[in-house]
Scaffold this active site. Sequence first.
Site, PDB file in Angstrom:
ATOM      1  N   GLU A   5       0.827  -1.208   0.000  1.00 28.11           N
ATOM      2  CA  GLU A   5       0.000   0.000   0.000  1.00 28.11           C
ATOM      3  C   GLU A   5       0.861   1.259   0.000  1.00 28.11           C
ATOM      4  O   GLU A   5       0.546   2.237  -0.674  1.00 28.11           O
ATOM      5  CB  GLU A   5      -0.932   0.003   1.221  1.00 28.11           C
ATOM      6  N   GLU A  41     -18.799  -6.157  -2.572  1.00 31.63           N
ATOM      7  CA  GLU A  41     -17.414  -6.608  -2.388  1.00 31.63           C
ATOM      8  C   GLU A  41     -17.211  -8.013  -2.931  1.00 31.63           C
ATOM      9  O   GLU A  41     -16.141  -8.351  -3.423  1.00 31.63           O
ATOM     10  CB  GLU A  41     -17.052  -6.541  -0.907  1.00 31.63           C
ATOM     11  N   GLU A  96     -12.486   0.416  -9.668  1.00 28.64           N
ATOM     12  CA  GLU A  96     -12.085  -0.487 -10.755  1.00 28.64           C
ATOM     13  C   GLU A  96     -13.088  -0.517 -11.907  1.00 28.64           C
ATOM     14  O   GLU A  96     -12.702  -0.577 -13.079  1.00 28.64           O
ATOM     15  CB  GLU A  96     -11.874  -1.913 -10.214  1.00 28.64           C
ATOM     16  N   THR A 121      -1.250   1.273 -10.889  1.00 31.29           N
ATOM     17  CA  THR A 121      -2.447   0.615 -10.374  1.00 31.29           C
ATOM     18  C   THR A 121      -3.258   1.525  -9.473  1.00 31.29           C
ATOM     19  O   THR A 121      -4.439   1.275  -9.240  1.00 31.29           O
ATOM     20  CB  THR A 121      -2.067  -0.678  -9.621  1.00 31.29           C
TER      21      THR A 121
END
EC number: 3.2.1.113
Length: 928
Positions: free
Chosen positions: A147, A388, A406, A492
Site C-alpha cells: 500500500e 465486495e 475499478e 495501479t
Amino acid sequence: MSEAGGGRGFGYSVPQRAPWSLVAATAALCLVSATSVWTAGASPMSREEKQKLGNQVLEMFDHAYGNYMEHAYPADELMPLTCRGRVRGQEPSRGDVDDALGKFSLTLIDSLDTLVVLNKTKEFEDAVRKVLRDVNLDNDVVVSVFETNIRVLGGLLGGHSLAIMLKEKGEYMQWYNDELLQMAKQLGYKLLPAFNTTSGLPYPRINLKFGIRKPEARTGTETDTCTACAGTLILEFAALSRFTGATIFEEYARKALDFLWEKRQRSSNLVGVTINIHTGDWVRKDSGVGAGIDSYYEYLLKAYVLLGDDSFLERFNTHYDAIMRYISQPPLLLDVHIHKPMLNARTWMDALLAFFPGLQVLKGDIRPAIETHEMLYQVIKKHNFLPEAFTTDFRVHWAQHPLRPEFAESTYFLYKATGDPYYLEVGKTLIENLNKYARVPCGFAAMKDVRTGSHEDRMDSFFLAEMFKYLYLLFADKEDVIFDIEDYIFTTEAHLLPLWLSTTNQRISKKNTTSEYTELDDSNFDWTCPNTQILFPNDPLYAQSIREPLKNVVDKSCPRGIIRVEESFRSGAKPPLRARDFMATNPEHLEILKKMGVSLIHLKDGRVQLVQHAIQAASSIDAEDGLRFMQEMIELSSQQQKEQQLPPRAVQIVSHPFFGRVVLTAGPAQFGLDLSKHKETRGFVASSKPYNGCSELTNPEAVMGKIALIQRGQCMFAEKARNIQNAGAIGGIVIDDNEGSSSDTAPLFQMAGDGKDTDDITIPMLFLFSKEGSIILDAIREYEEVEVLLSDKAKDRDPETENEEQPSSENDSQNQSAEQIASSSQEVDLVDQESPEESSLNSYPESLSPADTDNAASISPSEQNSNPTENHETTSLDGECTDLEQSETEEDSSPNVSWGKKVQPIDSILADWNEDIEAFEMMEKDEL
C-alpha cells in the site's frame, strides 16, 4: 490493483524515444485509432451534456477533497460520518486495513496528480507545499509495503511527474526543485529492507522508522505475502530508479518479479494467491484475476510498456493464455486451483476483478472485456454498487462497497477503445449513484451494506486518487485536460508516470529469463497490436450485439455460456444448486434436488442418502445439473483429502495429579493468539456463565485471569471469544455440544471467524470434542483446581504419550486416483452437516473445517452404468456430527463411492466457506 482499490491503465501515444521502446507504445496507438473507425449503436452524447457531467465530477471532487482538508488533514483519511480525521492509534483498530495508514497525510499525497488532471493547478501547488512542509516519513509505525508503494511512493512520483511538466510550461511550480522526488527517494530507501529475504520477495510490512526484524520494529516475523503485494512494485521502483539514477530500486523489483515467474505452476502457468516469502511455496493455491493477484498481471503488461523489456510481455502473454483457458468463463471470471485448473475454487467473485476488462482493452482482447463489463454493470444496476463479493448467480456474498474505482476504470478504457457512447451512459449512472447513495455532508461514505444502503465511516484515499480521475477523463475532450494524458502510463493507483522514462538511465541489465522456464507459443503475440478492423467490424452494432444477450442475465439466472443462459430464460430455470452450498435441512434445496432427479432416502441408522435418476429430472438441463451436483460432491471430498490442513494443538493438564501426563488433542482457531508463533498459555480453568458464552458473562470474577470453558453452539466462535476476553479470561476452550464426539473418531476442526475483523481477539482459543472436554470437566468436579497448558505441542511430555499422538502420515490420505472419480454414476457417503445457524453462508458461520490429514476419502472404482437414460448417482449425508458407515448401493448396476468413518465431506463445504472468509480477510489485509 491487488487488494487495494487502485486503478490501472496507460495513455495512448508516446513521445519520441528509442526504437526498442516504440513497440511498447504501439499497442496503445493501435487502440486509440479504433476511436476514429468506430461508431457505436447508442445515441451520441452532446458536447454540452459531457461538459455538464464533467463539471459535476469536479464538484464532487471538491466536496470530497475540501472536506478532507477542512475536517481531517493532516490525518491520513477522512471519516465522513463523524467529520474528523482517521489517525492510526486514536481510532479503534480495523486490523490489517489500517496498514495503509502511516501518519503521512495519505489522502493528500494520493490526490496530488488528480488535482492536475482536474485542472486544479493552484490547489496542486498549495498541496505540494503542504506535503513538503508537513509530511513526515520517519514515523514509528508499521505499514504495508504494498500500500505504501502504490499510494505514497506512487503519489509522490506522480506529483513530481506533473510538477516538472507544469514547470516546463512556465506558469506554475517555477519554484519547484525536485523536492517530491527527494521525498520519494527517501521513502524508497525506507522500503528496501523489506526485500532482505532469500527469495527476493518483500516482507508484507515494514516499520518506517526502524525497518525490519528489530525488536522496536514490531514486524519482520511474517512468512507469507500475496502475489500482487510482491508483484506490484516494478512501475514505481523502476520510475524511481529512472528519475534518480539509483538502479537499486528497479533491481529489487525485478528480482521479486523473476521469483514469482519462476514459482508459477508449470502445467497451468497460473500463480496462487499467497506465497511463502522465504521458501517460495504456495500457501494459498487458488488463482484468479481478483484480490491477491490482480495487479501482478497488470504490472507485467505495463512494465513492458514503460520499460520496453520483451520478457515482461512474454510472461504476461503466457499468463493471459492460461487465464483465458481456465479462469475466463465469459462473462464470468472464476477462481480455480493452480494444480487442477479445471476445478473452480469458489462460486463467488470479488469486486477487484472489475479492473480486468480494462486490462483486456490494453491487451487488445475486446470481446471478453465487453462481456465481463456488461455483466458487472448489470450487477451494479441491481445493487446500485458492485458488492465486495457476489455469487455466480449474482447474489450478494459480501455486501460492503468501499467506493472502489475499478469498474469506472474499465468503463473509461472501453470508451477509449470503442468510442461507444453507451459507456458514457454507464459513467453517468456511476455519478448518479455516488451522489444519491454515498454522498454525506462531510464527503462520500463507503457502503456498509449495498442491500440496505447503510454507510461506513470511511472514505479511502483511492477514491480521490482514482474514481474522480477516471470519471473526469471519461467525459473530457482532449482540450479539457491541460496536458497530453497519452504521454503517461497509469499505475495501479492511477498515478501518472511519463513514458519518456523508458529511455532514461537505462543501466539495468535486462536478462530475458522467460525462455528458461517455458516455450512460448508465437500466437500469444498476435494481439500485441490489435488490428482494429478485426476488433471493430463494419457492423456499427458490434459492441451492442455482444452486450445484448447479457442485458437481463443478473435478474434471470446464472450464466453458463450465452446459449445456456438463453435456454434457462426460456425454461424459467432457477440458478443451479452447487454442492458446496447444499444443506439437507433447507426445504428449497430439497425442492431443487427433486427437480434435478435427486431424491432423499432416510436410512435406519439416521443417515440420509441422495440418489439421482436422470430420467426423473424435470428437463435435460436439470438432469445435467444433477449430474454435475453429484460430481461436485465427489470433487469436494477429493479436494479435502489433498489439501494440507492446519496442525492440531494441545491442551495439557499440568496440575495434580496429572502433572502434564494427560494431553488432549485440540483444534486451532483462525483468530486470536497463534500458539504456533507465540509462547504457550498456562492457567487454571473455569466454566463461563452462561456456558455458551454468547452474551456478557455473569461470573467475570470466576474467569478473570483464567482459561474459560465454553460450550459450542448458538453463536459465532468469535463472539464467544470476545465475551470471555472482555471478562478477563486469558484463553478459551470451546467444548463440543455433540455428546460423545471425540477426536478419535472424527476429524479435528479449525474454528473460523465471523467474517469480520477479528484482530481485537488477542487470547488463544482451542476446540475440544465432547470426550476430551469431559476429561477436563470431570477433573474440575473431582479436584476443583485444574491447571492446563495451551500450546502448539505438549511440553515435557511422557515419550509414550508423544508416540500415541503422532499424526498419521500424509501419504495415508493420498490413496485416490483420478480414474476413480471419472465415472458418471456414483454412490457417495458424506457426513457432518452443521446446523443451519452454524452453516448459513450469509451469516459467516462458526465454520468448522477439517484440521488433520487422517481423514482421507477412499473411492473404489466400479463399472459404469451402461444405460444412459437410467444414469443415476447416490449420495449419503449424515446428520449432525455422526460417524459414517459405508451404505449399500441402491442398485447393483451403480458403482459406489464411499468415505471412511472419519471422513466428513460436508466439512469440505465448510472448509470452502472458511476459505471464503480467509479470502475476505486477505482482501481486507492489504485494503481491498
